[in-house]
Design an enzyme around this catalytic site. Structure first.
Site, PDB file in Angstrom:
ATOM      1  N   TYR A 139       0.889  -1.210  -0.075  1.00 51.74           N
ATOM      2  CA  TYR A 139       0.021  -0.082   0.074  1.00 51.74           C
ATOM      3  C   TYR A 139       0.647   1.326   0.005  1.00 51.74           C
ATOM      4  O   TYR A 139       0.403   2.478   0.109  1.00 51.74           O
ATOM      5  CB  TYR A 139      -0.872   0.023   1.254  1.00 51.74           C
ATOM      6  CG  TYR A 139      -1.675  -1.257   1.685  1.00 51.74           C
ATOM      7  CD1 TYR A 139      -2.646  -1.839   0.809  1.00 51.74           C
ATOM      8  CD2 TYR A 139      -1.255  -1.904   2.854  1.00 51.74           C
ATOM      9  CE1 TYR A 139      -3.242  -3.012   1.196  1.00 51.74           C
ATOM     10  CE2 TYR A 139      -2.033  -3.180   3.261  1.00 51.74           C
ATOM     11  CZ  TYR A 139      -2.917  -3.600   2.582  1.00 51.74           C
ATOM     12  OH  TYR A 139      -3.526  -4.744   2.901  1.00 51.74           O
ATOM     13  N   CYS A 146      14.362 -10.670  -2.784  1.00 49.61           N
ATOM     14  CA  CYS A 146      14.850 -10.484  -4.194  1.00 49.61           C
ATOM     15  C   CYS A 146      13.294  -9.701  -4.978  1.00 49.61           C
ATOM     16  O   CYS A 146      12.941 -10.363  -5.922  1.00 49.61           O
ATOM     17  CB  CYS A 146      15.044 -11.627  -4.913  1.00 49.61           C
ATOM     18  SG  CYS A 146      16.415 -12.264  -4.035  1.00 49.61           S
TER      19      CYS A 146
HETATM   20  N1  LLP Z   1     -15.128  -5.717   9.567  1.00 52.63           N
HETATM   21  C1  LLP Z   1     -14.826  -5.999   8.220  1.00 52.63           C
HETATM   22  C2  LLP Z   1     -15.967  -6.492   7.499  1.00 52.63           C
HETATM   23  C3  LLP Z   1     -13.632  -5.773   7.705  1.00 52.63           C
HETATM   24  O1  LLP Z   1     -13.348  -5.998   6.210  1.00 52.63           O
HETATM   25  C4  LLP Z   1     -12.755  -5.098   8.259  1.00 52.63           C
HETATM   26  C5  LLP Z   1     -11.234  -4.855   7.670  1.00 52.63           C
HETATM   27  C6  LLP Z   1     -12.519  -5.101   9.679  1.00 52.63           C
HETATM   28  C7  LLP Z   1     -13.972  -5.397  10.193  1.00 52.63           C
HETATM   29  C8  LLP Z   1     -11.680  -4.487  10.575  1.00 52.63           C
HETATM   30  O2  LLP Z   1     -11.300  -3.261  10.005  1.00 52.63           O
HETATM   31  P1  LLP Z   1     -10.147  -2.299  11.122  1.00 52.63           P
HETATM   32  O3  LLP Z   1     -10.848  -1.981  12.327  1.00 52.63           O
HETATM   33  O4  LLP Z   1      -8.948  -3.257  11.268  1.00 52.63           O
HETATM   34  O5  LLP Z   1      -9.867  -1.136  10.172  1.00 52.63           O
HETATM   35  N2  LLP Z   1      -4.577  -4.999   5.176  1.00 52.63           N
HETATM   36  C9  LLP Z   1      -4.941  -3.810   5.225  1.00 52.63           C
HETATM   37  C10 LLP Z   1      -6.369  -3.638   5.846  1.00 52.63           C
HETATM   38  C11 LLP Z   1      -7.532  -4.579   5.253  1.00 52.63           C
HETATM   39  C12 LLP Z   1      -8.715  -4.291   6.353  1.00 52.63           C
HETATM   40  C13 LLP Z   1      -9.726  -5.340   5.897  1.00 52.63           C
HETATM   41  N3  LLP Z   1     -10.778  -5.273   6.342  1.00 52.63           N
HETATM   42  C14 LLP Z   1      -3.929  -2.968   5.774  1.00 52.63           C
HETATM   43  O6  LLP Z   1      -2.722  -3.287   6.167  1.00 52.63           O
HETATM   44  O7  LLP Z   1      -4.223  -1.662   6.159  1.00 52.63           O
END
Ligand code: LLP
Length: 415
Positions: free
Chosen positions: A316, A342
């Site tokens: 990202y 790599c």
């Molecule tokens: N609920 C649902 C339906 C979701 O899709 C997500 C996150 C959450 C809750 C939790 O969201 P949070 O509170 O953590 O923002 N890998 C990415 C983030 C992907 C989030 C996916 N869904 C990153 O590293 O920023």
């Protein structure tokens, strides 16, 4: 606030120096401050105490069993998106009636597992999924509680990869299909529709979008009740942003100020699914400088962690604060901090002002508690790092480092 702080020229996690942890656990390694996770959980829980609510920690952000267990003891539920996450939540002590099973692609086996364990409800993302859950439940002679995730078409104003609430994303049911959903649910005798859900995106740094989504959901819930569906749960997802780079994200109480009136008007039970807010700044990644490489005008700090440990900068272009674990913190030069993998995309920072460092020095990468270890890979056959848990003056390795043997354990050589 528990977590990570700089004192007497060195970085600490709670009462332990990060250098001591690195000495014991080796590098790269993740370090989690349990009291920090707990404090952040309590902030959210407190903000909503005036209504019936469940904070269902989103396991996808950080699935360490000790972390989940600590949150379970505070009353946390879990938001899970796979059979594996459901297994981990149960193993760490979250009771089934506090577990919500979400995700756009649940398989029949996963649905059966959720029903068998008696989870609170499924968050459903499409009409074919309603029919699949109905069929599996009928076969098991059960009735499956469901909430339907709607896509409110609200922009969360965040990175496009983690935007989920706009209608062009794959998430949730299109609002215009509400009528169709009602028709299908009426025909499905083995599902019981009890809730509505919206999660519009992650790492939000303003409250207005949440307020907008809550209003859309309120209107929808009223309409569904009018049509005879006993909607008593409103799930507004997660998405609360954190400070990576000096952002000033809202406090949970600021979101609550917009959400509580809606929940009170509906006399509903609120469910929230925060992941990053609880875990992001409760963990760091420790890594050691393997080489300082001078290349023309550029300086590279090549460290022993890479995109296999923390992929967020590569995926990202995410910003993570970086600092030497000991000594002067003042930037002396611009450097690229890169891993050993790599790929040109294997970096943690580009043209970042950092103090002069040398081979063997320790580096801390901050805000790595969410979407760090869980997104790890063994690309380039590099074993996954250990996870260390800190509480007060004590620390221990909660997940050991993978070994080279682990990398080949499930493989055989066929001739
Ligand atoms: N609920 C649902 C339906 C979701 O899709 C997500 C996150 C959450 C809750 C939790 O969201 P949070 O509170 O953590 O923002 N890998 C990415 C983030 C992907 C989030 C996916 N869904 C990153 O590293 O920023």
């Amino acid at each position: 606030m528990p977590g990570f702080h700089f004192k007497n020229k060195r970085w600490y996690s709670d009462g332990v120096t990060l250098s001591k942890i690195a000495e014991k656990a080796g590098t790269p390694c993740y370090v989690y401050s349990l009291p920090a996770f707990e404090a952040r959980f309590k902030e959210i829980d407190q903000a909503y105490k005036s209504v019936p609510h469940l904070v269902a920690y989103s396991l996808k952000a950080n699935g360490n069993l000790s972390v989940i267990h600590a949150l379970a003891k505070l009353g946390s539920g879990a938001d899970v998106v796979s059979g594996g996450e459901l297994f981990k939540a149960l193993k760490a002590g979250i009771s089934a009636e506090k577990i919500i099973f979400a995700g756009v692609g649940k398989t029949d086996d996963e649905i059966a597992y959720g029903l068998q364990e008696g989870i609170r409800y499924f968050n459903v993302e499409s009409i074919p999924e309603i029919e699949a859950i109905d069929a599996v439940a009928r076969k098991m002679r059960k009735v499956a509680p469901i909430a339907i995730r709607f896509n409110p078409d609200v922009d969360p104003k965040t990175h496009h990869y983690i935007t989920t609430g706009k209608k062009e994303t794959k998430f949730g049911v299109y609002l215009g299909d509400a009528e169709k959903v009602m028709r299908v649910v009426r025909q499905c005798r083995s599902v019981n529709w009890t809730g509505v859900h919206a999660h519009i995106g992650s790492q939000m740094t303003q409250t207005a979008s949440v307020g907008k989504a809550a209003k859309v959901i309120e209107k929808l819930a009223l309409r569904l009740r009018h049509e005879g569906f006993a909607i008593h749960t409103v799930n507004l997802g997660g998405g609360y942003g954190i400070d990576y780079q000096g952002e000033k994200p809202p406090e949970p109480s600021q979101y609550a100020a917009l959400v509580l009136p809606v929940i009170k008007r509906l006399s509903a039970t609120l469910v929230l699914e925060p992941g990053r807010y609880i875990s992001g700044n409760s963990g760091v990644l420790l890594t050691r400088v393997t080489y300082v490489k001078q290349s023309g005008t550029k300086t590279f700090y090549i460290v022993d962690a890479g995109m296999g440990e923390l992929i967020r900068p590569s995926l990202y272009e995410a910003y993570h604060r970086i600092a030497p674990v000991e000594g002067p913190q003042k930037p002396a030069q611009k450097v690229d901090v890169v891993g050993p993998i790599c790929e040109s995309g294997d970096f943690f920072a580009k043209d970042r002002g950092l103090p002069s460092m040398k081979r063997g020095d320790l580096i801390v990468i901050f805000s790595a508690g969410a979407y760090g270890s869980v997104m790890g890979s063994t690309y380039n056959a590099r074993p996954l790092p250990p996870e260390v848990i800190v509480r007060g003056n004590k620390f221990s390795v909660a997940r050991s480092r993978q070994t080279w043997q682990d990398l080949v354990r499930r493989e055989k050589i066929l001739t």
